[in-house]
Design an enzyme around this catalytic site. Sequence first.
Site, PDB file in Angstrom:
ATOM      1  N   GLU A 185       0.827  -1.215   0.000  1.00 30.78           N
ATOM      2  CA  GLU A 185       0.000   0.000   0.000  1.00 30.78           C
ATOM      3  C   GLU A 185       0.860   1.263   0.000  1.00 30.78           C
ATOM      4  O   GLU A 185       1.726   1.453   0.855  1.00 30.78           O
ATOM      5  CB  GLU A 185      -0.929   0.022   1.215  1.00 30.78           C
ATOM      6  CG  GLU A 185      -1.904   1.197   1.143  1.00 30.78           C
ATOM      7  CD  GLU A 185      -2.979   1.171   2.225  1.00 30.78           C
ATOM      8  OE1 GLU A 185      -2.882   0.332   3.139  1.00 30.78           O
ATOM      9  OE2 GLU A 185      -3.909   1.999   2.145  1.00 30.78           O
ATOM     10  N   GLU A 200     -12.901   2.309   2.585  1.00 34.17           N
ATOM     11  CA  GLU A 200     -12.294   2.457   3.903  1.00 34.17           C
ATOM     12  C   GLU A 200     -12.744   3.794   4.478  1.00 34.17           C
ATOM     13  O   GLU A 200     -12.696   4.816   3.789  1.00 34.17           O
ATOM     14  CB  GLU A 200     -10.775   2.434   3.744  1.00 34.17           C
ATOM     15  CG  GLU A 200     -10.043   2.061   4.997  1.00 34.17           C
ATOM     16  CD  GLU A 200      -8.539   1.950   4.752  1.00 34.17           C
ATOM     17  OE1 GLU A 200      -7.948   0.946   5.173  1.00 34.17           O
ATOM     18  OE2 GLU A 200      -7.944   2.872   4.162  1.00 34.17           O
TER      19      GLU A 200
END
Lengths: 297, 297, 297, 297
Positions: free
Chosen positions: D148, D242
């Site tokens: 990420e 998210e």
Amino acid sequence: MKNKLGVHAQVWVGGWSHEEAARAIASTAAIGYDYIEAPALDPSLIDIDFTRRELEKSGLGITTSLGLDDSCDISSGDAGKKARGEAHLMQVVKTTRDLGGTHITGILYSGFQKYFTAATPEGVAGAVEVLQRVAEEAAKSNITLGLEVVNRYETNVINTAAQGVELCKRVGMANVKVHLDCYHMNIEEADAERAIIDTGDYLGYFHTGESHRGYLGTGSIDFTKIFRGLVKANYQGPICFESFSSAVAGEPLTGILGIWRNLWTDSTDLCRHAMEFTQAQMHAAQQAQAINTRVDW
Amino acid sequence: MKNKLGVHAQVWVGGWSHEEAARAIASTAAIGYDYIEAPALDPSLIDIDFTRRELEKSGLGITTSLGLDDSCDISSGDAGKKARGEAHLMQVVKTTRDLGGTHITGILYSGFQKYFTAATPEGVAGAVEVLQRVAEEAAKSNITLGLEVVNRYETNVINTAAQGVELCKRVGMANVKVHLDCYHMNIEEADAERAIIDTGDYLGYFHTGESHRGYLGTGSIDFTKIFRGLVKANYQGPICFESFSSAVAGEPLTGILGIWRNLWTDSTDLCRHAMEFTQAQMHAAQQAQAINTRVDW
Amino acid sequence: MKNKLGVHAQVWVGGWSHEEAARAIASTAAIGYDYIEAPALDPSLIDIDFTRRELEKSGLGITTSLGLDDSCDISSGDAGKKARGEAHLMQVVKTTRDLGGTHITGILYSGFQKYFTAATPEGVAGAVEVLQRVAEEAAKSNITLGLEVVNRYETNVINTAAQGVELCKRVGMANVKVHLDCYHMNIEEADAERAIIDTGDYLGYFHTGESHRGYLGTGSIDFTKIFRGLVKANYQGPICFESFSSAVAGEPLTGILGIWRNLWTDSTDLCRHAMEFTQAQMHAAQQAQAINTRVDW
Amino acid sequence: MKNKLGVHAQVWVGGWSHEEAARAIASTAAIGYDYIEAPALDPSLIDIDFTRRELEKSGLGITTSLGLDDSCDISSGDAGKKARGEAHLMQVVKTTRDLGGTHITGILYSGFQKYFTAATPEGVAGAVEVLQRVAEEAAKSNITLGLEVVNRYETNVINTAAQGVELCKRVGMANVKVHLDCYHMNIEEADAERAIIDTGDYLGYFHTGESHRGYLGTGSIDFTKIFRGLVKANYQGPICFESFSSAVAGEPLTGILGIWRNLWTDSTDLCRHAMEFTQAQMHAAQQAQAINTRVDW
């Protein structure tokens, strides 16, 4: 979300034969829209009884829209055109009333055409008088008139929301409101969000439409700002999705609007997307408005 | 920044009398622009010797622009209109050559008007033939033709960059390029940045202009994307600022374009701002392109 | 444009040796800025007399900025830290006064660090008390305190403009204002333009900065909205450009801020661009505000 | 739309007790998501058998995500930390495999923390070695690792997509991909759309998230560009929503991320909106890509 959602009939059909009317109404209702906006450039083409029955069958509401043609231009200063325009508008009021419609919107105040000279004070004053009488008649049937603010190629009278508010003030009737359309705002406004907020309680009708008149979200309009403006203005009125493709040929509207490109062929997908896009944007705008910036200390 | 920067003469003047020509040229040069774009709808109104001397005095370059009127519509399929259009374009080539001009741009391929029906294959094929001959003549004087992609209300032939590229390909001459204008792109393109990049080497001329045709940065256009597109396309050609206000009345252009609003009165401030805005945006776009995402591990 | 324009010293230098101070001041003045913002995390590192002479030589103004370190955290509720923080802030007031400075800004109300738990009512109440005394001292020298609203990684006290206004209200001193920074707003605000407008008269200092802290216009911030917000709020105060690159290493600031990337090396080009970009955007925002939507009928 | 849609478990729960796991899984499935992303900072807290049964009951897929803590920092150059980090990652692979998971994503390559100095070549080289062994183990269970790319406050190794691609190349394993998150891109990328396109086939996982981590569409991210980037990159992989609010307290994650604000309380409304918003945007992006610019002449 309390706003009624509608679609313009020309996403489905180019005319208003029995087959077309029935199909447009049933398709609109099937997606879950609250109402259909039917073009009424020539109200004599609408079979009122048939249309009303189809609407009742589907549980759908209706509004009508139009632009005056040059021979009916009530802003022209020409007595004959004014008289013809007034008669035409009165006919549209009657038709809309008989259809059970709630709003008549569009270019009700001038020709729906490319002008070559600016509007004149005398011309607009004449339009104001006519609109006062038409509005009085419309009020008897609880019909709201929405004066649509359109771009420079479609009128020379009101191109910005501020100008629309000024025209409403001159007419001075409670059932005469500003009709904004983000397709046109994208061309004419410095700041569409601000223009919507400033229109405030004068706002009575809203058109969503993309910059090129295709699918919402596929052009250059910043819809985040549009929907935040509507929420900040606490707008609770109708929101109608408008889109045009050469795939649905409806003269004279298509020619006046310059619809040269085949931007979509699947009307159902187009309209379902418009509803989902609108709801998602409206919900986001409401949440953005309500966002918590409180401190807990 | 290697692009030549220019302004359209109508930011200063509505006509091309000696006084107007001298003032427009001197004012453009005073701000630091490289060239002026002079309207040549009617080239006979341009005093070539006078204009050329004024340009030389100021050290300014020139381009010309026009749209064909209906009687000269080379896309009409009408033999008489085609012949008149070709003669008119040849005259503009001659005038531009004599002025020392480098580019002729605008709606060179059709009428500059609101159409009511779509373009036809035969009509466009006729325009292609005419453009080939005009381009051949222009090439002798190292003049580039820029086919301007404009919105649906100003032509029915090329409304998108992709359509502009297709028309260029059909003409098939090295000195015939696409002319893009972000005012029109704001209406017609799904993604102006992408359209500029995809036009690539076909891009030969560029107009900056705001959504409502006023000051750059005061409307709805996302100029960050426009300038990033120009940098990503490695565009090195001319960039001309175009703006219209009813404060500078120049018929027939103002009427055709629907310039009903007084968006500015101080031409000098307008043009100085346009230059500073353009340079700041271009520099930002170049830096954004060059930004370091290297890792030092 | 009446706003004073400044740059943060770390666009030029990582420390404040005589050579660095002289270079930063001269370079800032050479571009035409009105003032320099000098980091005062450790005010003892600033040679006041030398700095003052250099400022006078260049005709430049000065402001100072800092964030408190953990040992001086006046929002911690720890008596020792509060006392050390107050002493530190009083020292910065003295230094700023002696430098002839007008503003002290930054994270004056808490540690300048990544917290792991939320701020507490008691902690913030303690900070408010300290700030009242510091502001009283600053007022004697006509110094404004700007409480900088920063993102979640740099404080746990004020992350939004609304929270900044609330903290100002609690302090309740006329010379304690909100300091907004669009780099942080890009992370924390729902609507930066709206937040600036709503801050209104509480706004006392403004930082321009790009989303990644490099050149203005090369990141994700919509500067059109930022500058329109400043104009709509009628903000007349200082605007300071802030940018950080690993090319100018200044500890501990660079480490605290996480400056891992070499985003630029040419400080002069960076700062000249920032000024031109700022002026062009500000002028556009002012024109957008003033745009004519009047009707002439 | 072929992308699998998921949500991060912390939109529902702060931990993974039986009650929490059951609730998070059932709630995710009820809205119609394809999978849940479960935090695995400490995989020993996950009851594998229980979780697997709940997933099977709901027909839901799973992915896991984590950031390494400082004691496990494989980019540190410290042998002990590297060994601990490798063991930790191997444990996560085992847990994910036993859960039937398809992806492990997050800050798998460094500490998940605010650094104070830049990453070193030696440190990153060490991380690369570890990741190669972990990826080899993961490959046996068809698990993809998503590295990420996060902002400067959460790692010093990969802050931009280009850096993420470089790290993937150094690891050089087919099941090691770049994981992009538009929350972080909003801070670090010059042009998020371009960064997504340039990541191309290296893109293996995507997080949607707003600039302040609340409802999609309520912050400063231009989602039109994000989704157009995903469509232009022809990205077919998972998209996980998210969002974090102090209303769902889950330590240590909330503390590390600096979640100080209560941005929402109704998780169901939040997640239903995220799905509708995502689908509407994705559909618009696909239609924008496919838009007809053909000519019919």
